[in-house]
Design a protein around this motif. Structure first.
Motif, PDB file in Angstrom:
ATOM      1  N   LEU A  57     -16.751   0.191  -6.929  1.00  0.00           N
ATOM      2  CA  LEU A  57     -15.432   0.469  -6.453  1.00  0.00           C
ATOM      3  C   LEU A  57     -14.271  -0.334  -7.504  1.00  0.00           C
ATOM      4  CD1 LEU A  57     -15.395   0.410  -2.791  1.00  0.00           C
ATOM      5  CD2 LEU A  57     -15.334   2.486  -4.369  1.00  0.00           C
ATOM      6  N   TRP A  58     -14.727  -1.491  -7.875  1.00  0.00           N
ATOM      7  CA  TRP A  58     -13.798  -2.095  -8.849  1.00  0.00           C
ATOM      8  C   TRP A  58     -13.728  -1.417 -10.183  1.00  0.00           C
ATOM      9  CZ3 TRP A  58     -10.348  -6.379  -8.766  1.00  0.00           C
ATOM     10  CH2 TRP A  58     -10.136  -6.858 -10.010  1.00  0.00           C
ATOM     11  N   ALA A 102      -5.174   9.221   3.898  1.00  0.00           N
ATOM     12  CA  ALA A 102      -6.241   8.545   4.660  1.00  0.00           C
ATOM     13  C   ALA A 102      -5.991   6.866   4.611  1.00  0.00           C
ATOM     14  CB  ALA A 102      -7.533   8.617   3.786  1.00  0.00           C
ATOM     15  N   LEU A 103      -4.914   6.426   3.839  1.00  0.00           N
ATOM     16  CA  LEU A 103      -4.984   5.140   3.881  1.00  0.00           C
ATOM     17  C   LEU A 103      -4.618   4.256   4.949  1.00  0.00           C
ATOM     18  CD1 LEU A 103      -5.139   2.882   1.645  1.00  0.00           C
ATOM     19  CD2 LEU A 103      -2.618   3.142   1.033  1.00  0.00           C
ATOM     20  N   PRO A 104      -3.533   4.790   5.879  1.00  0.00           N
ATOM     21  CA  PRO A 104      -3.419   3.923   7.365  1.00  0.00           C
ATOM     22  C   PRO A 104      -4.650   3.835   8.122  1.00  0.00           C
ATOM     23  CG  PRO A 104      -1.605   5.268   6.830  1.00  0.00           C
ATOM     24  CD  PRO A 104      -2.730   5.739   5.921  1.00  0.00           C
ATOM     25  N   ASP A 105      -5.587   4.830   8.059  1.00  0.00           N
ATOM     26  CA  ASP A 105      -6.638   5.069   8.961  1.00  0.00           C
ATOM     27  C   ASP A 105      -7.766   4.193   8.317  1.00  0.00           C
ATOM     28  OD1 ASP A 105      -5.590   6.401  11.104  1.00  0.00           O
ATOM     29  OD2 ASP A 105      -6.366   8.255  10.033  1.00  0.00           O
ATOM     30  N   SER A 106      -7.779   4.226   7.091  1.00  0.00           N
ATOM     31  CA  SER A 106      -8.794   3.155   6.324  1.00  0.00           C
ATOM     32  C   SER A 106      -8.459   1.834   6.314  1.00  0.00           C
ATOM     33  CB  SER A 106      -8.758   3.707   4.677  1.00  0.00           C
ATOM     34  OG  SER A 106      -9.025   4.879   4.338  1.00  0.00           O
ATOM     35  N   TRP A 107      -7.072   1.457   6.593  1.00  0.00           N
ATOM     36  CA  TRP A 107      -6.672   0.230   6.621  1.00  0.00           C
ATOM     37  C   TRP A 107      -7.018  -0.430   7.980  1.00  0.00           C
ATOM     38  CZ3 TRP A 107      -5.612  -4.088   4.493  1.00  0.00           C
ATOM     39  CH2 TRP A 107      -5.067  -5.244   4.967  1.00  0.00           C
ATOM     40  N   GLY A 108      -6.856   0.719   8.923  1.00  0.00           N
ATOM     41  CA  GLY A 108      -7.054   0.123  10.356  1.00  0.00           C
ATOM     42  C   GLY A 108      -8.803  -0.128  10.600  1.00  0.00           C
ATOM     43  N   TYR A 132     -12.400  -1.478  -0.760  1.00  0.00           N
ATOM     44  CA  TYR A 132     -11.882   0.084  -0.725  1.00  0.00           C
ATOM     45  C   TYR A 132     -10.597   0.359  -0.650  1.00  0.00           C
ATOM     46  CZ  TYR A 132     -11.765   4.933   1.007  1.00  0.00           C
ATOM     47  OH  TYR A 132     -11.449   6.112   0.933  1.00  0.00           O
ATOM     48  N   ILE A 133     -10.164  -0.674   0.076  1.00  0.00           N
ATOM     49  CA  ILE A 133      -8.300  -0.311   0.124  1.00  0.00           C
ATOM     50  C   ILE A 133      -7.516  -0.675  -1.205  1.00  0.00           C
ATOM     51  CG2 ILE A 133      -6.126  -1.436   1.000  1.00  0.00           C
ATOM     52  CD1 ILE A 133      -8.079   0.076   3.026  1.00  0.00           C
ATOM     53  N   VAL A 134      -8.127  -1.731  -2.110  1.00  0.00           N
ATOM     54  CA  VAL A 134      -7.811  -1.993  -3.532  1.00  0.00           C
ATOM     55  C   VAL A 134      -8.200  -0.698  -4.363  1.00  0.00           C
ATOM     56  CG1 VAL A 134      -8.246  -3.270  -5.345  1.00  0.00           C
ATOM     57  CG2 VAL A 134      -8.229  -4.286  -3.160  1.00  0.00           C
ATOM     58  N   CYS A 136      -8.448   2.751  -3.376  1.00  0.00           N
ATOM     59  CA  CYS A 136      -7.412   3.590  -2.802  1.00  0.00           C
ATOM     60  C   CYS A 136      -6.013   3.372  -3.349  1.00  0.00           C
ATOM     61  CB  CYS A 136      -7.516   3.554  -1.357  1.00  0.00           C
ATOM     62  SG  CYS A 136      -8.692   4.315  -0.528  1.00  0.00           S
ATOM     63  N   VAL A 137      -5.618   2.381  -3.444  1.00  0.00           N
ATOM     64  CA  VAL A 137      -4.042   1.968  -3.993  1.00  0.00           C
ATOM     65  C   VAL A 137      -4.162   2.044  -5.468  1.00  0.00           C
ATOM     66  CG1 VAL A 137      -2.503   0.082  -4.222  1.00  0.00           C
ATOM     67  CG2 VAL A 137      -3.597   0.380  -1.914  1.00  0.00           C
ATOM     68  N   ALA A 138      -5.371   1.585  -6.091  1.00  0.00           N
ATOM     69  CA  ALA A 138      -5.273   1.715  -7.613  1.00  0.00           C
ATOM     70  C   ALA A 138      -5.386   3.506  -8.068  1.00  0.00           C
ATOM     71  CB  ALA A 138      -6.572   1.055  -8.095  1.00  0.00           C
ATOM     72  N   LEU A 139      -6.165   4.000  -7.134  1.00  0.00           N
ATOM     73  CA  LEU A 139      -6.377   5.367  -7.377  1.00  0.00           C
ATOM     74  C   LEU A 139      -5.033   6.173  -7.367  1.00  0.00           C
ATOM     75  CD1 LEU A 139     -10.035   6.696  -6.611  1.00  0.00           C
ATOM     76  CD2 LEU A 139      -9.020   6.153  -8.814  1.00  0.00           C
ATOM     77  N   ILE A 140      -4.185   5.790  -6.162  1.00  0.00           N
ATOM     78  CA  ILE A 140      -3.022   6.447  -6.043  1.00  0.00           C
ATOM     79  C   ILE A 140      -1.809   6.056  -6.837  1.00  0.00           C
ATOM     80  CG2 ILE A 140      -1.019   6.136  -4.342  1.00  0.00           C
ATOM     81  CD1 ILE A 140      -2.858   5.555  -2.117  1.00  0.00           C
ATOM     82  N   ALA A 141      -2.041   4.751  -7.578  1.00  0.00           N
ATOM     83  CA  ALA A 141      -1.032   4.521  -8.705  1.00  0.00           C
ATOM     84  C   ALA A 141      -1.509   5.219  -9.888  1.00  0.00           C
ATOM     85  CB  ALA A 141      -1.358   2.983  -8.886  1.00  0.00           C
TER      86      ALA A 141
END
Length: 167
Positions: A57-58, A102-108, A132-134, A136-141
């Protein structure tokens, strides 16, 4: 700005290389413990699996370029540049929207795991899965910035052109 991006990419590649080296050293320790000392240890398997998850993922989030990803682009490659731009905008918007939804549910889900710990190393599972959250945020950016560039009219430099066509 390009100097900063290059430095950050090299730093991310260094982190990935360190994770790969740690995973390899752990794997060698596992083999030595089992076959040389007849003393199998379970923590090595768990550490290798955790490092593998983080490494994949990294690396995908910070080290790979857009052209390094596997794509099925038969239709994209056959299209003219204007259509390619539209396809690229649809793809980037789909990735950004999908991950944002998907981010809020993934964070939950990840934060729920603070109550559980790994079997042998006793690491809280939220610390293992936070990558996984890192990711997602990187891909969103990344794709958000790519979408911004496409909307400004910049054609993606990695897009292959059909011979003889010009932008």
């Amino acid at each position: 700005m390009q100097h900063l991006i290059t430095g950050l990419r090299r730093g991310a590649e260094g982190v990935a290389a360190a994770m790969l080296a740690a995973m390899f050293a752990t794997f060698i320790a596992q083999i030595a413990a089992r076959y040389l000392f007849n003393f199998p240890v379970g923590w090595t398997v768990e550490l290798c699996l955790t490092l593998w998850l983080w490494l994949v993922l990294w690396t995908c989030a910070f080290c790979l370029k857009e052209t390094d990803h596997v794509k099925f682009d038969l239709i994209y490659s056959a299209a003219r540049p204007a259509r390619r731009r539209i396809f690229a905008m649809i793809a980037a918007a789909s990735i950004v929207i999908g991950l944002l939804v998907a981010l809020p549910d993934s964070w939950g889900y990840v934060s729920f795991y603070h109550i559980k710990k790994s079997a042998t190393l006793r690491i809280p599972l939220d610390r293992i899965f936070i990558i996984y959250i890192v990711f997602c945020v990187a891909l969103i950016a990344r794709y958000g910035y790519g979408l911004y560039r496409l909307l400004r009219g910049e054609f993606p430099p990695e897009a292959p052109l059909v011979p003889g066509e010009e932008i």
